[in-house]
Motif scaffolding. Structure first.
Motif, PDB file in Angstrom:
ATOM      1  N   MET A  75       0.838  -1.197   0.000  1.00 19.94           N
ATOM      2  CA  MET A  75       0.000   0.000   0.000  1.00 19.94           C
ATOM      3  C   MET A  75       0.881   1.258   0.000  1.00 19.94           C
ATOM      4  N   ALA A  76       0.563   2.124  -0.909  1.00 23.19           N
ATOM      5  CA  ALA A  76       1.310   3.378  -0.976  1.00 23.19           C
ATOM      6  C   ALA A  76       0.416   4.520  -0.542  1.00 23.19           C
ATOM      7  N   SER A  77       1.051   5.631  -0.199  1.00 23.39           N
ATOM      8  CA  SER A  77       0.232   6.787   0.163  1.00 23.39           C
ATOM      9  C   SER A  77       1.026   8.072  -0.040  1.00 23.39           C
ATOM     10  N   ILE A  78       0.278   9.170  -0.121  1.00 26.46           N
ATOM     11  CA  ILE A  78       0.940  10.475  -0.218  1.00 26.46           C
ATOM     12  C   ILE A  78       0.024  11.539   0.372  1.00 26.46           C
ATOM     13  N   LEU A  79       0.628  12.538   1.006  1.00 25.93           N
ATOM     14  CA  LEU A  79      -0.160  13.612   1.603  1.00 25.93           C
ATOM     15  C   LEU A  79       0.032  14.885   0.782  1.00 25.93           C
ATOM     16  N   VAL A  80      -1.081  15.394   0.288  1.00 28.87           N
ATOM     17  CA  VAL A  80      -1.015  16.612  -0.526  1.00 28.87           C
ATOM     18  C   VAL A  80      -1.158  17.822   0.391  1.00 28.87           C
ATOM     19  N   SER A  81      -0.146  18.664   0.354  1.00 31.54           N
ATOM     20  CA  SER A  81      -0.127  19.812   1.264  1.00 31.54           C
ATOM     21  C   SER A  81       0.122  21.095   0.469  1.00 31.54           C
ATOM     22  N   SER A  82      -0.157  22.233   1.094  1.00 38.29           N
ATOM     23  CA  SER A  82       0.145  23.502   0.420  1.00 38.29           C
ATOM     24  C   SER A  82       0.412  24.561   1.466  1.00 38.29           C
ATOM     25  N   SER A  83       1.126  25.614   1.061  1.00 32.25           N
ATOM     26  CA  SER A  83       1.416  26.647   2.053  1.00 32.25           C
ATOM     27  C   SER A  83       0.208  27.532   2.299  1.00 32.25           C
ATOM     28  N   GLU A  84      -0.686  27.600   1.316  1.00 36.92           N
ATOM     29  CA  GLU A  84      -1.851  28.468   1.490  1.00 36.92           C
ATOM     30  C   GLU A  84      -3.131  27.704   1.156  1.00 36.92           C
ATOM     31  N   GLN A  85      -4.231  28.245   1.658  1.00 39.12           N
ATOM     32  CA  GLN A  85      -5.527  27.693   1.247  1.00 39.12           C
ATOM     33  C   GLN A  85      -5.769  28.005  -0.225  1.00 39.12           C
ATOM     34  N   TYR A  86      -6.703  27.364  -0.824  1.00 31.85           N
ATOM     35  CA  TYR A  86      -7.084  27.593  -2.226  1.00 31.85           C
ATOM     36  C   TYR A  86      -5.895  27.484  -3.179  1.00 31.85           C
ATOM     37  N   SER A  87      -5.087  26.466  -2.976  1.00 32.66           N
ATOM     38  CA  SER A  87      -3.955  26.260  -3.882  1.00 32.66           C
ATOM     39  C   SER A  87      -4.239  25.146  -4.865  1.00 32.66           C
ATOM     40  N   GLY A  88      -5.297  24.382  -4.611  1.00 38.00           N
ATOM     41  CA  GLY A  88      -5.671  23.315  -5.534  1.00 38.00           C
ATOM     42  C   GLY A  88      -5.466  21.917  -4.977  1.00 38.00           C
ATOM     43  N   LYS A  89      -5.410  21.776  -3.650  1.00 39.56           N
ATOM     44  CA  LYS A  89      -5.196  20.447  -3.047  1.00 39.56           C
ATOM     45  C   LYS A  89      -6.327  19.492  -3.392  1.00 39.56           C
ATOM     46  N   SER A  90      -7.564  19.962  -3.163  1.00 37.71           N
ATOM     47  CA  SER A  90      -8.713  19.087  -3.418  1.00 37.71           C
ATOM     48  C   SER A  90      -8.767  18.679  -4.882  1.00 37.71           C
ATOM     49  N   SER A  91      -8.533  19.658  -5.762  1.00 39.58           N
ATOM     50  CA  SER A  91      -8.582  19.353  -7.188  1.00 39.58           C
ATOM     51  C   SER A  91      -7.527  18.324  -7.554  1.00 39.58           C
ATOM     52  N   LEU A  92      -6.342  18.493  -6.983  1.00 41.25           N
ATOM     53  CA  LEU A  92      -5.258  17.561  -7.292  1.00 41.25           C
ATOM     54  C   LEU A  92      -5.608  16.160  -6.790  1.00 41.25           C
TER      55      LEU A  92
ATOM     56  N   PRO B 207       3.218  18.124   8.059  1.00 44.48           N
ATOM     57  CA  PRO B 207       4.415  17.276   8.194  1.00 44.48           C
ATOM     58  C   PRO B 207       4.304  16.293   9.361  1.00 44.48           C
ATOM     59  N   GLU B 208       3.632  16.721  10.448  1.00 42.91           N
ATOM     60  CA  GLU B 208       3.473  15.825  11.592  1.00 42.91           C
ATOM     61  C   GLU B 208       2.580  14.638  11.232  1.00 42.91           C
ATOM     62  N   VAL B 209       1.474  14.932  10.512  1.00 41.21           N
ATOM     63  CA  VAL B 209       0.587  13.843  10.085  1.00 41.21           C
ATOM     64  C   VAL B 209       1.351  12.875   9.189  1.00 41.21           C
ATOM     65  N   ALA B 210       2.134  13.434   8.241  1.00 45.00           N
ATOM     66  CA  ALA B 210       2.896  12.601   7.316  1.00 45.00           C
ATOM     67  C   ALA B 210       3.852  11.692   8.087  1.00 45.00           C
ATOM     68  N   THR B 211       4.523  12.269   9.084  1.00 42.61           N
ATOM     69  CA  THR B 211       5.476  11.483   9.872  1.00 42.61           C
ATOM     70  C   THR B 211       4.751  10.387  10.648  1.00 42.61           C
ATOM     71  N   LYS B 212       3.617  10.790  11.268  1.00 45.37           N
ATOM     72  CA  LYS B 212       2.890   9.815  12.095  1.00 45.37           C
ATOM     73  C   LYS B 212       2.362   8.659  11.249  1.00 45.37           C
ATOM     74  N   LEU B 213       1.989   8.956  10.016  1.00 45.65           N
ATOM     75  CA  LEU B 213       1.428   7.885   9.177  1.00 45.65           C
ATOM     76  C   LEU B 213       2.489   7.284   8.259  1.00 45.65           C
ATOM     77  N   ASP B 214       3.704   7.795   8.397  1.00 44.29           N
ATOM     78  CA  ASP B 214       4.819   7.298   7.600  1.00 44.29           C
ATOM     79  C   ASP B 214       4.516   7.392   6.092  1.00 44.29           C
ATOM     80  N   THR B 215       4.134   8.615   5.696  1.00 42.92           N
ATOM     81  CA  THR B 215       3.862   8.806   4.276  1.00 42.92           C
ATOM     82  C   THR B 215       4.658  10.007   3.788  1.00 42.92           C
ATOM     83  N   LYS B 216       4.770  10.122   2.483  1.00 43.54           N
ATOM     84  CA  LYS B 216       5.502  11.275   1.955  1.00 43.54           C
ATOM     85  C   LYS B 216       4.544  12.412   1.622  1.00 43.54           C
TER      86      LYS B 216
END
Lengths: 696, 357
Positions: free
Chosen positions: B1-18, B129-138
């Motif tokens: 199982m693979a995973s990835i966390l989509v993050s952005s520095s600001e709101q409305y950057s397109g995370k949901s769309s991506l 970044p904390e969530v990514a670390t806790k779930l061991d995802t990039k």
């Protein structure tokens, strides 16, 4: 065409009523008062109205009906119209209101009845109208309070109330009409159809119209151009101001279009524009009564010095000429007129002038070849016999081949005289100014009638090149084009200034070296239409250093004023001096299409609004008229020994722009600003352009 | 199982769309997809239960079967914030991990969406970044590129992440057409020299910033007078009709796909807008237009919306609405997928996530 509409053999009134005061009753009664034709009432609730057998349904009528007049609630009209179609009725007048003028639901009903009329090929007047009257066939298919008197004026009106007002006014002073048409909402038949009909209608000598808009501008111009060569067309077009046009939009659900476009369209097609109902009626009566003058040389005959002067002022300011008489005229006048009389123009017979003196003077003035028309003024002084003078006027007018417009001035004491004139179908203009305005209309029409309309010459152009530029822009989703599309002008043979685009500073410097200093640098951005306002134009750059400095200031200024503007680069042009800046533009008018504009360029243009307009396509003469009709024309033509500008080059450019905007209906707006015009014989150069495109 | 966390520095950057676009694409490729937005910051009511607007939308659009309470296990309610401020232990980490275990079961890949900005949730020790670390995802960082300052933001985000090992790479989003060259010639090489992998440069697309007529009706609390069968038409800009009619028509013609905001009593402006074939008319002040104008609008297939507010407040709402729209329309999803296909290195991303199909 439309013969059976104005002279039907069998007329059905759907929604005829027994109740006096109801529209369905009035229409039936009016029809019955006309000449003997078969009138059939239709109403499911009764069996007989005004002694006529009444049918429950139009489909029950055994005869072939030529015209159905519908006077039932709007909601029932579609079904009834459908039945008219099934019954094979060709003409319908829908008097009922409650359509587009009233509500959204009404607008839907109107669309529905248009579709039904189209399906059956029914030609329809209205809805929401008063009806029609034809005095020559003695038809009154309207709910007007009275029948119109017979006459040679045809009147159509987009407002039912104005029909009523005009009929009532005409009744009081005995003005007659050939046809009276209430246009209503113009769902099907509109001004153009009736103009075409009236063109060949022998009983009609003058066409007057009250319009809030035209249904099909280009066709209106074509039809009107034809009609006005045969008979005068006078139009009052309301909604000329912002508030007025808002009311028109609200009332009719149409965009009024610019008043400049109406003026241009009317002028180009020979329509005389009246500014008020009063003017329209004044002009109509003048045309109805008088022969056309051969020129604009006017003689003024008066028994009151002051009124004579006022009239002379009015003539001069409208552009009529106060004529000079031949020596023999003056000599003859001197023979009989009192010593203190004014013998030159205005001719002042003095306060005690008799009817005989008027008669004598009129005859002499009419004999003078320098007189094209006369304005005769009568003031009711103590010794003035107004009725006798009025009789002289009537007698003279009836045999004269020149127009004599009368102004019996005053109130109570001129009433008898005025009535006498009216009884003979001669208008009395209550003021000298109104008489003068009507005389001007007569003179204007004399030249309209003989004006030859030549089509514009088609010039050799590279249409495919222009087509490609436009297609590419549309394909890339661009709506506004600027300097980068100057190739469009080249394709149409319009000379453009030598210029090149550059994407960066270093490229810009290189381009400047190639073009040669001094240069002009302009910003290129689809988002910027007024370059000067954002610091997007730098003039007279003499070397690379200038260019570098200008480039940086320009970029930072543009970013400051329009932070979100997309910047494609800069345009470097030769610096042109020694010419005059003019503007050629086009806005696509919602009613008439491409409205060309011409004006002098420079900073004050928008403020001065000194521009002229014409609807494309234009011919040579119209282009020249556009150029010479701006107030600042002398500046182009050359003042105080200045060399005139190359007007031929401007004319040529106007004609090419006219062709360009006709060839490409996608061009919604177009502007060459500035077009640099060099001295006579040296041509012109387009320096900058701006266009707006429409998606196909 | 693979995973990835989509993050952005600001709101409305397109995370949901991506997330949505990647989800659709990966599904097409035959992967079993899971999705989580661990921290819900856009609370809405779904059938009486609190949920996050983004995740509820994506759940529906991707046809996910997982329970909403696992897709977004933590909702940022006021109570939660107060508790966090008072130091009340809420076992959020356990909730997060439990949900992640549930969602990732039988999945090939789980897409995780950050809450708001990269540092959002830091007060609960749940920043991206904390969530990514806790779930061991990039992490995959998506940034709107409006100017060179975006580079500053990216480098700053890197400092927040600290352990840059967990950053898979970045995507530059909504790059204006006139900056595309600068980005590909200068920005991308600069970032890659710093060891930041750039998976994609996505150009600005006006259609995606658009809102539908129905969204306008909803957000302005308006009433649709005519054109109810054009509710899904998209509006990309808005124009204000407050000038004289001659200028108005020029102004409207220059802007394709715009909504025109004007007073209900300005029938001339309304007709100019109809003539210029704008996308819709928004009439303010609760002033009903004339029947004739409505009839013409209906004939021209232009929806007319009546709102109570004055022109100024309507402009403010429209200003916020356009560009901040949630992705709901089929056409927009299609467009997102097209853009990702064209401008994002999907295979590279798949490889980075450690999926080997």
């Amino acid at each position: 065409m439309l013969d059976k509409l104005f002279n039907p053999d069998v007329v059905a009134v759907i929604g005829a009523s027994r109740t006096e005061g109801k529209v369905g009753h009035a229409v039936l009664k009016n029809l019955l008062e006309g000449s003997a034709r078969k009138i059939i009432p239709v109403n499911p609730k009764v069996t007989e109205i005004l002694g006529l057998k009444c049918y429950a349904d139009i489909l029950d009528v055994p005869e072939k009906v030529d015209l159905a007049v519908i006077v039932i609630p709007a909601a029932s009209v579609p079904l009834t119209l459908e039945k008219c179609g099934q019954a094979g009725i060709s003409y319908v007048i829908v008097i009922s209101a409650g359509f587009k003028e009233a509500s959204l639901e009404g607008a839907r009903l109107e669309r529905e009845i248009i579709a039904i009329a189209e399906k059956y090929g029914i030609r329809m007047v209205g809805p929401n109208c008063l009806g029609i009257i034809d005095t020559s066939s003695s038809l009154n298919a309207s709910f007007a309070a009275s029948m119109a008197h017979a006459g040679n004026i045809a009147m159509m009106s987009q407002s039912g109330a104005i029909c009523t007002v005009t009929l009532d006014w005409a009744d009081r002073i005995g003005v007659g009409f050939s046809k009276f048409i209430s246009l209503g909402n113009k769902a099907d038949l509109a001004e153009n159809d009736f103009l075409e009909l009236l063109k060949t209608d022998d009983s009609t000598a003058v066409i007057a119209a009250y319009l809030e808009g035209v249904k099909d501008g280009p066709r209106f111009m074509d039809v009107a151009r034809e009609v006005t060569r045969r008979k005068p067309v006078i139009v009052v077009k309301s909604g000329r101001t912002a508030v007025g046009s808002r009311a028109v939009s609200s009332h009719t659900g149409t965009l009024a279009g610019s008043d400049a476009a109406y003026n241009a369209a009317f002028r180009q097609s020979g329509v005389i524009r009246a500014n008020s109902l009063e003017e329209m009626l004044d002009y109509s009566r003048a045309f109805s009564t008088y022969p056309l003058p051969h020129g604009k040389k006017v003689a003024i005959l008066t028994n009151a010095g002051g009124l004579g002067i006022l009239t002379a002022d009015a003539c001069y300011s409208t552009g009529l000429a106060i004529t000079s008489f031949e020596d023999v005229t003056i000599a003859k006048l001197r023979e009989r007129l009192p010593e203190a009389a004014g013998l030159y123009n205005p001719v002042d017979l003095l306060g005690d002038a008799s009817a005989q003196l008027y008669e004598y003077a009129l005859e002499i003035l009419l004999d003078d070849p320098n007189v094209d028309g006369i304005i005769a003024i009568v003031s009711p002084q103590a010794m003035t016999d107004v009725p006798a003078i009025a009789q002289v006027l009537v007698d003279t007018i009836q045999k004269s081949e020149k127009p004599i417009l009368c102004n019996l001035a005053g109130g109570t004491r001129i009433t008898t005289g005025e009535k006498l004139l009216n009884r003979h179908g001669i208008p009395n203009y209550p003021s000298a100014e109104r008489a003068v305005a009507s005389m001007k209309a007569l003179c204007d029409y004399s030249s309209i009638k003989i004006k030859e309309h030549t089509n514009s010459v088609v010039m050799a152009v590279q249409r495919e090149v222009a087509q490609k530029i436009i297609n590419d822009a549309i394909a890339s989703g661009r709506r506004t084009l600027g300097l980068e599309s100057i190739g469009l002008l080249k394709a149409y043979g319009i000379p453009v200034v030598q210029s090149r685009m550059a994407g960066s500073l270093s490229e810009a410097i290189q381009v400047c070296e190639e073009i040669g200093y001094p240069v002009v640098m302009k910003i290129i951005s689809p988002d910027i239409s007024h370059k000067t306002d954002v610091g997007g134009i730098k003039l007279n750059l003499r070397n690379a250093e200038d260019v570098e400095r200008a480039y940086f200031t320009m970029m930072s200024d543009v970013k400051h004023y329009m932070p979100n503007a997309q910047i494609t680069g800069v345009q470097v042009q030769q610096m042109i001096t020694g010419g005059k800046e003019v503007i050629i533009g086009m806005d696509r008018d919602p009613q008439f299409g491409p409205l060309l504009m011409f004006g002098l360029g420079g900073t004050y243009v928008e403020f001065l609004k000194d521009v002229s307009f014409a609807i494309a396509p234009i011919n040579d003469k119209e282009a020249q008229h556009m150029i010479s009709s701006i107030k600042t024309y002398p500046l182009i033509a050359g003042v105080r020994g200045e060399t005139p500008s190359d007007i031929k080059a401007i004319t040529d450019t106007l004609l090419k722009v006219s062709q360009l905007v006709m060839d490409f209906p996608q061009l919604m707006e177009f502007e060459i600003n500035p077009l640099m015009v060099m001295p006579e014989g040296k041509g012109c150069l387009a320096m900058d352009i701006r266009m707006t495109l429409r998606k196909e | 199982m693979a995973s990835i966390l989509v993050s952005s520095s600001e709101q409305y950057s397109g995370k949901s769309s991506l997330c949505l676009g990647l989800g659709v694409l990966l599904k097409e490729k035959g992967y079993k997809i899971g999705y989580m937005k661990p921290i819900g910051n856009l609370l809405i009511d779904v059938n009486g239960l609190l949920a996050d607007e983004d995740s509820e939308g994506i759940r529906k659009l991707l046809g996910l079967q997982d329970d909403m309470s696992y897709i977004t296990p933590i909702l940022l309610t006021e109570k939660l914030t107060d508790d966090a401020l008072m130091g009340v232990e809420k076992d959020l980490d356990d909730r997060l991990k439990e949900a992640y275990d549930k969602v990732s079961k039988d999945k090939d890949i789980v897409l995780l969406e950050g809450a708001g900005g990269i540092g959002g949730g830091a007060m609960y020790n749940l920043s991206d970044p904390e969530v990514a670390t806790k779930l061991d995802t990039k992490m995959l960082l998506i940034t709107r590129y409006d100017s060179a300052q975006a580079v500053d933001r990216i480098l700053c985000d890197l400092r927040i992440i600290q352990n840059t090992e967990i950053l898979a790479g970045i995507i530059l989003n909504e790059v204006p057409a006139d900056k595309l060259e600068q980005v590909s010639h200068l920005v991308v090489p600069f970032l890659e020299k710093k060891g930041i992998k750039v998976f994609g440069v996505i150009p600005q697309d006006h259609m995606l910033r658009s809102v539908s007529v129905s969204e306008i009706v909803e957000n302005l609390n308006g009433e649709i007078l005519v054109g109810a069968n054009h509710m899904e038409d998209l509006v990309e800009h808005y124009l204000v009709g407050a000038m004289e009619v001659g200028s108005a028509i020029k102004y409207f013609r220059r802007m394709p796909n715009a909504a025109v905001i004007t007073g209900g009593d300005r029938s001339d402006i309304q007709m100019a807008a109809i003539e210029a074939k704008v996308k819709c008319l928004v009439l303010t002040g609760n002033l009903h237009p004339s029947g004739a104008v409505l009839g013409s609008a209906e004939e021209a297939n232009i929806p007319v919306i009546l709102v109570r507010g004055d022109t100024m407040s309507t402009i403010e709402k429209m200003e916020h609405l356009i560009g901040h729209a949630r992705i709901k329309q089929e056409v927009k999803i299609k467009r997102i997928v097209e853009l990702i296909k064209e401008y994002v290195d999907i295979d590279g991303l798949i490889a980075e996530m450690g999926l080997g199909k």
